[in-house]
Design an enzyme around this catalytic site. Structure first.
Site, PDB file in Angstrom:
ATOM      1  CG  ASP A   1      33.409  25.317 -35.180  1.00 14.21           C
ATOM      2  OD1 ASP A   1      34.156  25.054 -34.210  1.00 14.21           O
ATOM      3  OD2 ASP A   1      33.637  24.918 -36.337  1.00 14.21           O
TER       4      ASP A   1
ATOM      5  CG  HIS B   1      36.689  26.264 -25.028  1.00 14.45           C
ATOM      6  ND1 HIS B   1      36.046  26.062 -26.230  1.00 14.45           N
ATOM      7  CD2 HIS B   1      37.786  25.445 -25.062  1.00 14.45           C
ATOM      8  CE1 HIS B   1      36.711  25.168 -26.953  1.00 14.45           C
ATOM      9  NE2 HIS B   1      37.771  24.778 -26.258  1.00 14.45           N
TER      10      HIS B   1
ATOM     11  CG  LEU C   1      14.566  30.489 -25.105  1.00 14.89           C
ATOM     12  CD1 LEU C   1      14.194  30.709 -26.580  1.00 14.89           C
ATOM     13  CD2 LEU C   1      15.919  31.172 -24.833  1.00 14.89           C
TER      14      LEU C   1
HETATM   15  C1  IPE Z   1      31.117  20.918 -33.772  1.00 17.18           C
HETATM   16  O1  IPE Z   1      32.332  21.590 -33.819  1.00 17.18           O
HETATM   17  C2  IPE Z   1      30.760  20.625 -32.344  1.00 17.18           C
HETATM   18  C3  IPE Z   1      30.389  21.780 -31.532  1.00 17.18           C
HETATM   19  C4  IPE Z   1      30.320  23.019 -31.916  1.00 17.18           C
HETATM   20  C5  IPE Z   1      30.067  21.468 -30.163  1.00 17.18           C
HETATM   21  P1  IPE Z   1      33.721  20.830 -34.046  1.00 17.18           P
HETATM   22  O2  IPE Z   1      34.754  21.884 -33.997  1.00 17.18           O
HETATM   23  O3  IPE Z   1      33.840  19.716 -33.089  1.00 17.18           O
HETATM   24  O4  IPE Z   1      33.530  20.242 -35.497  1.00 17.18           O
HETATM   25  P2  IPE Z   1      34.607  19.778 -36.574  1.00 17.18           P
HETATM   26  O5  IPE Z   1      35.586  18.885 -35.873  1.00 17.18           O
HETATM   27  O6  IPE Z   1      35.273  21.029 -37.080  1.00 17.18           O
HETATM   28  O7  IPE Z   1      33.817  19.110 -37.637  1.00 17.18           O
HETATM   29  C1  IPE Z   2      33.678  25.240 -30.535  1.00 18.56           C
HETATM   30  O1  IPE Z   2      34.927  25.783 -30.771  1.00 18.56           O
HETATM   31  C2  IPE Z   2      33.581  24.595 -29.160  1.00 18.56           C
HETATM   32  C3  IPE Z   2      33.491  23.135 -29.198  1.00 18.56           C
HETATM   33  C4  IPE Z   2      33.530  22.378 -30.250  1.00 18.56           C
HETATM   34  C5  IPE Z   2      33.375  22.463 -27.926  1.00 18.56           C
HETATM   35  P1  IPE Z   2      36.184  24.900 -31.195  1.00 18.56           P
HETATM   36  O2  IPE Z   2      36.898  24.499 -29.949  1.00 18.56           O
HETATM   37  O3  IPE Z   2      35.790  23.802 -32.086  1.00 18.56           O
HETATM   38  O4  IPE Z   2      37.043  25.974 -31.974  1.00 18.56           O
HETATM   39  P2  IPE Z   2      37.931  25.724 -33.272  1.00 18.56           P
HETATM   40  O5  IPE Z   2      37.037  25.103 -34.298  1.00 18.56           O
HETATM   41  O6  IPE Z   2      39.057  24.833 -32.851  1.00 18.56           O
HETATM   42  O7  IPE Z   2      38.376  27.100 -33.664  1.00 18.56           O
HETATM   43 MG    MG Z   3      35.663  23.613 -34.102  1.00 18.40          MG
END
Ligand code: IPE
Ligand code: IPE
Ligand code: MG
Length: 252
Positions: A25, A42, A136
């Site tokens: 995240d 990303h 792995l």
């Molecule tokens: C969880 O992250 C999903 C992934 C890392 C793929 P999110 O960014 O979607 O989660 P919330 O919305 O903060 O709970």
């Molecule tokens: C994780 O990073 C990637 C996915 C959930 C796909 P985020 O896109 O959730 O990044 P934040 O949480 O907005 O910083």
């Molecule tokens: Mg996120």
């Protein structure tokens, strides 16, 4: 965790995690902090995925499960969803060919019904291509939601019961586990979430029942082998009791 490794832990023997799961995240916040588009966050996140897979192999993990796209992530703006789909496709096509050479087995968990047909084909082909690899097990949770997975598992068992193939009184923790998409995977001993959030966001709700949680303030694109090594060191310092007594108490 097997009974044998739970026993070893209760006896105070340090057991290396076989399975580490990561909620990757903070890509968006990494980008925003640099006044860059989220898409770039990303892209840099994929670099961190590459580093982490390499580190997992070097550290001798058996399973690495990465949360890449949740069932709920479809609610993001369509441009971001399409960026994430493109990155996943590219990862499966390009990286997985290379990972195959290094002995990595790819397993994708999550709902498959609403995945584009060409992406689905790519996933299935790569899973088949890498299925005999043993260095792995790389499990990508893609279009994954744990509640949805548990409901699908319950439906599978209910159907078997309806067809007379399963006695409902004989449904156990073991055969419920087997009805999930993670059938055959050891439960993760360690869960890491980056970005400072402290929640599961619908990830592996069943499988993490006894996992140790490590929450890191680093955003995913900055995640390195050192973070993984430190998280494993934190895991080793935990007193895993599985409902029993701590090592000190049981020795006295
Ligand atoms: C969880 O992250 C999903 C992934 C890392 C793929 P999110 O960014 O979607 O989660 P919330 O919305 O903060 O709970
Ligand atoms: C994780 O990073 C990637 C996915 C959930 C796909 P985020 O896109 O959730 O990044 P934040 O949480 O907005 O910083
Ligand atoms: Mg996120």
């Amino acid at each position: 965790m097997t009974d044998a490794s739970a026993q070893s832990e209760l006896a105070g023997i340090e057991v290396a995690p076989r399975h580490v799961a990561i909620i990757m995240d903070g890509n968006g916040r990494w980008a925003s902090a640099r006044h860059l588009p989220r898409a770039l966050g990303h892209r840099m996140g994929v670099e961190a995925v590459r580093r982490t897979i390499k580190a997992a192999m070097e550290l001798g993990l058996e399973y690495l499960t990465l949360y890449s796209f949740s069932s709920e992530n479809w609610s993001r703006p369509s441009g971001e969803v399409s960026d994430l789909m493109k990155l996943m496709k590219r990862f499966i096509q390009r990286d997985c060919a290379e990972l195959h050479q290094s002995g990595v087995r790819l397993i994708v968990i999550g709902e498959r019904g609403n995945i584009e047909p060409d992406m689905l084909r790519m996933i299935e082909d790569t899973e088949k291509l890498t299925e005999a690899n043993t260095k792995l097990n790389l499990v990508i949770a893609f279009n994954y939601g744990a509640r949805q997975e548990i409901v699908a598992g319950a439906q599978r068992l209910a159907l078997a019961a309806q067809n007379g193939k399963l006695d409902p009184n004989l449904i156990t923790v073991e055969n419920f586990s087997e009805a999930l998409t993670t059938n055959g995977h050891p439960d993760p001993e360690l869960l890491i979430r980056t970005s400072g959030e402290k929640r599961l966001s619908n990830f592996l709700l069943w499988q993490l029942a006894y996992a140790e949680f490590v929450f890191l303030d680093v955003n995913w694109p900055d995640f390195s082998k050192d973070h993984l090594t430190d998280a494993i060191a934190q895991y080793h310092m935990r007193d895993r009791r599985f409902g029993g007594l701590s090592k000190q108490s049981s020795a006295s």
